[in-house]
Write an enzyme that holds these catalytic residues in place. Structure first.
Site, PDB file in Angstrom:
ATOM      1  N   ASP A   1     159.531 -54.864  66.733  1.00  0.00           N
ATOM      2  CA  ASP A   1     159.729 -53.424  66.509  1.00  0.00           C
ATOM      3  C   ASP A   1     158.564 -52.768  65.765  1.00  0.00           C
ATOM      4  O   ASP A   1     158.198 -51.640  66.065  1.00  0.00           O
ATOM      5  CB  ASP A   1     161.079 -53.122  65.840  1.00  0.00           C
ATOM      6  CG  ASP A   1     161.339 -53.944  64.599  1.00  0.00           C
ATOM      7  OD1 ASP A   1     160.432 -54.689  64.164  1.00  0.00           O
ATOM      8  OD2 ASP A   1     162.463 -53.850  64.053  1.00  0.00           O
TER       9      ASP A   1
ATOM     10  N   MET B   1     163.024 -57.973  64.767  1.00  0.00           N
ATOM     11  CA  MET B   1     162.297 -59.244  64.843  1.00  0.00           C
ATOM     12  C   MET B   1     163.113 -60.372  64.203  1.00  0.00           C
ATOM     13  O   MET B   1     164.146 -60.139  63.597  1.00  0.00           O
ATOM     14  CB  MET B   1     160.956 -59.122  64.117  1.00  0.00           C
ATOM     15  CG  MET B   1     159.999 -58.149  64.795  1.00  0.00           C
ATOM     16  SD  MET B   1     158.469 -57.959  63.869  1.00  0.00           S
ATOM     17  CE  MET B   1     157.693 -59.559  64.099  1.00  0.00           C
ATOM     18  N   HIS B   2     162.614 -61.583  64.355  1.00  0.00           N
ATOM     19  CA  HIS B   2     163.055 -62.773  63.608  1.00  0.00           C
ATOM     20  C   HIS B   2     164.435 -63.311  63.967  1.00  0.00           C
ATOM     21  O   HIS B   2     164.739 -64.463  63.697  1.00  0.00           O
ATOM     22  CB  HIS B   2     163.043 -62.553  62.085  1.00  0.00           C
ATOM     23  CG  HIS B   2     161.813 -61.888  61.561  1.00  0.00           C
ATOM     24  ND1 HIS B   2     160.560 -62.429  61.719  1.00  0.00           N
ATOM     25  CD2 HIS B   2     161.645 -60.719  60.883  1.00  0.00           C
ATOM     26  CE1 HIS B   2     159.676 -61.622  61.141  1.00  0.00           C
ATOM     27  NE2 HIS B   2     160.299 -60.580  60.638  1.00  0.00           N
TER      28      HIS B   2
END
Lengths: 506, 512
Positions: free
Chosen positions: A240, A81-82
């Protein structure tokens, strides 16, 4: 027979799993790629590596499974992520992607928080702005690389870049978008207010979908290169953690997963938006449409044991090579020889600072209570127990928020250790289950694809069919009492030590 | 004609005897090992016959190895471990139970009782010492409170080496250092038992030895039965000796104010001497073993020093231990080589060395070891170096307590013991404490001091100053001011770290 593929664009590599229409695992493959740290605390990857890794892993999974690529009907995406991929108007990558674990944006986080106000951010995004999140990365580029910033036409999350290459579409899903600091988590849509407050362009962010929704189809050239047929759907997928939770069946109230990978994640399902006012745990949209999840993240869980092995367990590492055994298994066997509570030895697992519950980048690891009597196996056990105590902190917060915890599913590399499972059950004080297929987010993404194709009516049905819980460990009552006493002491150590962490850095 | 001198030290884990000539040249030695009895955690006892046996055996072997004429052996002095309670004996001088030695920390309640009931000014004012379960008088109180059937029969408490001296000569006595080390009941200024403190603490004066000798006084003559066992002449003078720490300090050549020495072996003992004006309740003080009537020996002890390196090597240095066997290079050296380039402070790791609780100056049996500051960046070598630094922080802590009394210390500290074999570690000691470190050329130990005392007592040696001729030094290891400046900041954290966590340590100790 129809087959579905889940693609996990991870930090160390791309993992692909292949399932059949019953949700049975039929094959898996991994393709690794490098991570770059041009400076301490920086972490970057080349999006092109992800794409090449995906292609390789896909080819491999067809080889190993013997499944005809033409029988694949759907693809689900998940990933780290991110991370931020910056594209220009022609869809070209402008600079290496800045990853979730990159810590360069402390200043930008402050800037955003001051500009918008913590309270307002918590109302809209439900989470404080953290250095790993996406918005501060964009601001960092603005502050430090204005020539790149000027050319930005799209900002994508890692799996969504792979989607773009796979299907030619720009799209994301609600769970992954929750981690950008720009998403309205209760309303499950981009927050124009936050985007505009930071002078970003709304056009940079792709439309968001619920996780099982179809966002497009695999492009012809890609399909033919892989031997797949035309018209294969690509579903939105999830971040995830959310996708991993689908693969673990965390889709009903009362269900929680405890994952011990490099980092540790306590992931709880929630019917409604519940936010910790202190911002210690994350509240994100779930990959189950219309539902949310709450998540505590500790940075060094299995990572703590790996550090111990690499730094202080050289013999175990060598023996593991010799015996072709898992080094963690050997360490686990050593820890068995120690007593519960490791004879009064405590470990604080903050080797890379900590997120939940302390949000302290300066925090460090500590062994506390050592005597000459302690042996290496006591230290190993203390590491395993210290990690479990760190996870317990997240459980405590989630309980405080009124989220029910009835059954915990232990997953991740750490769950392979019987001892660690036993410790976890006693520390969390709940029945602990295993899952038959512990293949992480990729498995969940494949299930989402199957739902998108209509093989299952919804995510819940897919999980009921495909996720089987195994061994149940009830917390041992003596052990539970003992750990409760130790946890109370353990918990008081961080406040006593936190002033030192910052001063040591100075 | 040259005379030979015998010195024997009864240690915690073994007894060693050396023979030297009157110039202090080594002739022969012998060593016997034994185990401490530890019936429970924090208990430590010994039956005295183990000590007597070891003394007889090592003296006999040493004399045999030396091949000198027994006629030419002037005398023997014996020093001993700090015997804690001493051995409780009945009227026939038969041991009633094992001796609770210095390591024994069972007298917790008694220590607390003293803290609650005896004002610090009172006990410190008379004895020059405060209270801890380390001190012998608390252990005597423990026997009184827990073993009344033993207590009833006690005629006297006899220290380990005095017990052996009694067996060898038939004379029951003690020396000033041994008497003073019991603490609590010894008047440090009048150098005799304090009736008042005996009364307050409930330890009858009659249970304490009547005769107190100087360490270099002859107590008696060797009895025939033992002379035969040890290949010595009967009638040979036996000299009083003393507590092993000041005797070892004498062996290192310490005679006057300002001189100080760190004896760093498994544990660490740092001490100095003064005229009696510089007392502190945080350190231990009692009469010295020469100039017994004017000099006071003040020392601090940390429970672990070399023990830290050994623990680390045994747990995490198996590869180095193997390499030591194959290549003959010490495992410690190999560990140090890996830590060579790690900057002072081990890049943010602080170790509290309280792996066995701690003696001075914090006197906390519940203190525990801590390794703070670990990150993915740190290696095994970082942790090892931080362990070595911890031992040095503990030394500095003791030195600072002494300096607080206004005492002056020479800018160089002498250092002996196993730890001093590592110049890498000694450099750390210098940089952390700010004192240049001067290593003795030879590993002098208590038995040499005993032999010297035997020489003084028998007149073979004319005056204490001769000890300076017995010792020689290696080049000084200087303080590096830059590293010292860094360590000053780490030391401050080290001190605060214990203060911030001692409450948690106590709670942890209570539940384990």
């Amino acid at each position: 027979m129809e087959y579905f593929v889940g693609i996990d664009v991870g930090t160390t590599g791309c993992k692909v799993v292949l399932i059949d229409a019953n949700g049975e695992l039929r094959g898996k493959s991994v393709s690794e790629y490098p991570l770059y740290t041009p400076r301490p605390n920086w972490a970057e990857q080349n999006p092109e590596d992800w794409w090449q890794g995906t292609l390789q892993a896909l080819k491999k999974v067809f080889e190993v499974s013997g499944v005809n690529p033409k029988d694949v009907s759907g693809v689900g995406l998940t990933g780290q992520m991110h991370g931020s991929v910056f594209l220009d108007a022609e869809g070209r990558v402008l600079r290496p992607a800045i990853l979730w674990c990159d810590q360069r944006t402390a200043r930008e986080c402050q800037e955003i928080t001051e500009k918008i106000g913590l309270e307002r951010i918590m109302q809209i995004n439900c989470n404080p702005v953290l250095p790993g999140f996406t918005a501060p990365k964009i601001l960092w580029v603005k502050n430090n690389e204005p020539e790149v910033y000027a050319k930005i036409a799209k900002v994508l999350l890692p799996k969504d870049y792979v989607r773009f290459r796979l299907s030619g579409e720009f799209a994301t899903d609600v769970s992954d978008a929750s981690g950008t600091s720009l998403f309205d988590v209760p309303k499950r849509t981009w927050s124009q207010e936050l985007i505009q407050a930071l002078d970003f362009s709304p056009s940079w962010f792709p439309p968001s979908f619920e996780s099982p929704e179809v966002t497009g189809y695999i492009r012809k050239e890609v399909a033919s290169a892989l031997g797949m047929r035309d018209g294969v759907i690509v579903v939105a997928g999830g971040g995830d953690n959310a996708a991993g939770a689908i693969g673990t069946g965390i889709v009903k109230p009362g269900l929680v997963s405890a994952s011990l990978g490099t980092s540790g994640v306590v992931f709880a399902f929630s019917d409604e938006v519940r936010v910790d006012p202190k911002g210690r745990v994350h509240t994100f949209c779930h990959a189950v449409p219309g539902k949310w999840h709450v998540m505590g993240v500790m940075l060094s869980a299995g990572g703590s044991l790996r550090w111990f092995r690499d730094v202080l367990g050289l013999e175990e590492k060598n023996m593991a090579l010799l015996l072709e055994k898992d080094a963690y298994e050997l360490l686990s066997e050593e820890a068995e020889k120690s007593a519960p509570g490791a004879e009064g030895l405590l470990f604080l697992p903050y080797l890379t600072g900590e997120r939940t519950p302390h949000a302290d980048p300066f925090a460090r690891g500590v062994f506390f209570g050592i005597t000459l009597k302690h042996r290496k196996n006591d230290l190993v056990r203390a590491v395993m127990e210290g990690v479990a105590f760190g996870m317990r902190d997240s459980f405590e917060i989630i309980k405080e928020m009124g989220i029910p915890i009835e059954e915990v599913r232990a997953i991740g590399g750490g769950a392979r250790s019987r001892l660690w499972r036993k410790i976890q059950a006693a520390v969390y004080q709940v029945p602990l289950f295993g899952v038959k297929v512990d293949e992480g987010p990729a498995f969940g993404a494949a299930l989402l694809a199957a739902v998108g194709k209509g093989v299952f009516r919804n995510v819940e049905e897919a999980c009921a069919q495909a996720v089987t819980v195994t061994e149940k460990i009830l917390p041992d009552s003596d052990l539970m009492a003992q750990y409760e006493r130790l946890y109370r002491i353990w918990r008081d150590l961080y406040p006593a030590l936190s002033p030192f962490y910052r001063r040591i850095v100075e | 004609m040259c005379m030979y001198l015998l010195g024997t030290d009864i240690g915690t884990n073994g007894t060693k005897t050396v023979m030297v000539d009157e110039k202090g040249n080594f002739i022969a030695d012998a060593f016997v090992e034994y185990d401490v009895i530890t019936p429970k955690p924090s208990w430590a006892e010994q039956w005295p016959d183990v000590w007597l046996d070891a003394v007889v055996k090592t003296v006999a072997r040493c004399v045999e190895k030396a091949k000198v004429n027994p006629k030419d052996i002037a005398g023997l002095a014996i020093s001993g471990l700090y015997g804690g309670s001493g051995i409780p004996v009945d009227r026939d001088i038969k041991p009633l139970r094992p001796c609770l030695i210095w390591m024994d920390r069972r007298a917790r309640k008694e220590t607390q009782w003293v803290k609650d009931n005896v004002p610090l000014e009172k006990i410190f004012g008379i004895t020059g010492n405060y209270v801890d379960s380390y001190y012998g008088f608390t252990k005597m109180m423990w026997i009184r409170n827990n073993e009344p059937e033993v207590w009833e029969k006690i005629y006297q408490f006899v220290t380990p080496k005095d017990y052996v001296v009694y067996c060898l000569t038939g004379e029951l006595a003690t020396d000033y250092s041994s008497a003073g080390n019991i603490g609590g009941v010894f008047d440090i200024r009048r150098r005799t038992w304090s009736e008042e403190m005996c009364e307050i603490l409930g330890i009858p004066r009659r249970m304490l030895p009547e005769r107190i000798y100087k360490s270099s006084d002859i107590v008696g003559k060797l009895k025939k039965e033992f002379a035969e066992k040890m290949n010595l002449l009967s009638g040979m003078p036996i000299v009083a000796g003393g507590i092993d720490a000041p005797v070892a300090q004498l062996a290192a050549g310490v005679l006057g104010p300002g001189e100080h020495v760190a004896m760093a072996g498994t544990s660490m003992c740092w001490g100095t001497v003064h005229d009696g004006t510089y007392l502190t309740p945080f350190l231990v003080s009692f009469p010295y073993v020469v100039y017994d009537d004017t000099l006071i020996y003040t020392f601090g002890g940390s429970a672990t020093s070399g023990a830290l390196a050994r623990w680390f090597r045994d747990q995490f240095g198996r590869l180095e231990k193997e390499a030591e066997k194959d290549f003959g290079i010490s495992a410690y050296t190999l560990l140090e080589l890996q830590a060579r380039d790690i900057p002072p402070g081990s890049e943010g790791i602080i170790v509290l060395p309280y792996f066995m609780g701690e003696r001075s100056p914090i006197w906390d049996p519940d203190a525990r070891g801590t390794i703070l500051g670990l990150s993915l960046y740190h290696t095994r070598a970082h942790v090892y170096k931080a362990m070595l630094e911890a031992a040095a922080y503990a030394l500095r802590h003791n030195m600072e307590e002494a300096l607080k009394t206004g005492m002056k210390l020479n800018p160089e500290c002498w250092i002996v013991g196993g730890v001093a074999r590592s110049s890498f570690w000694v450099q750390i000691f210098a940089d952390v404490t700010g004192f240049d470190m001067k290593r003795l050329s030879k590993d002098v130990e208590a038995p040499f001091g005993d032999a010297f005392l035997a020489g003084l007592g028998t007149g073979v040696i004319d005056k204490p100053e001769r000890i300076k001729e017995w010792v020689s030094f290696r080049p000084v290891i200087k303080v590096d001011p830059e590293r010292k400046a860094i360590y000053d900041r780490y030391y401050e954290l080290f001190r605060e770290l214990y203060e911030s966590t001692k409450g948690v340590m106590k709670r942890l100790a209570d539940i384990v």
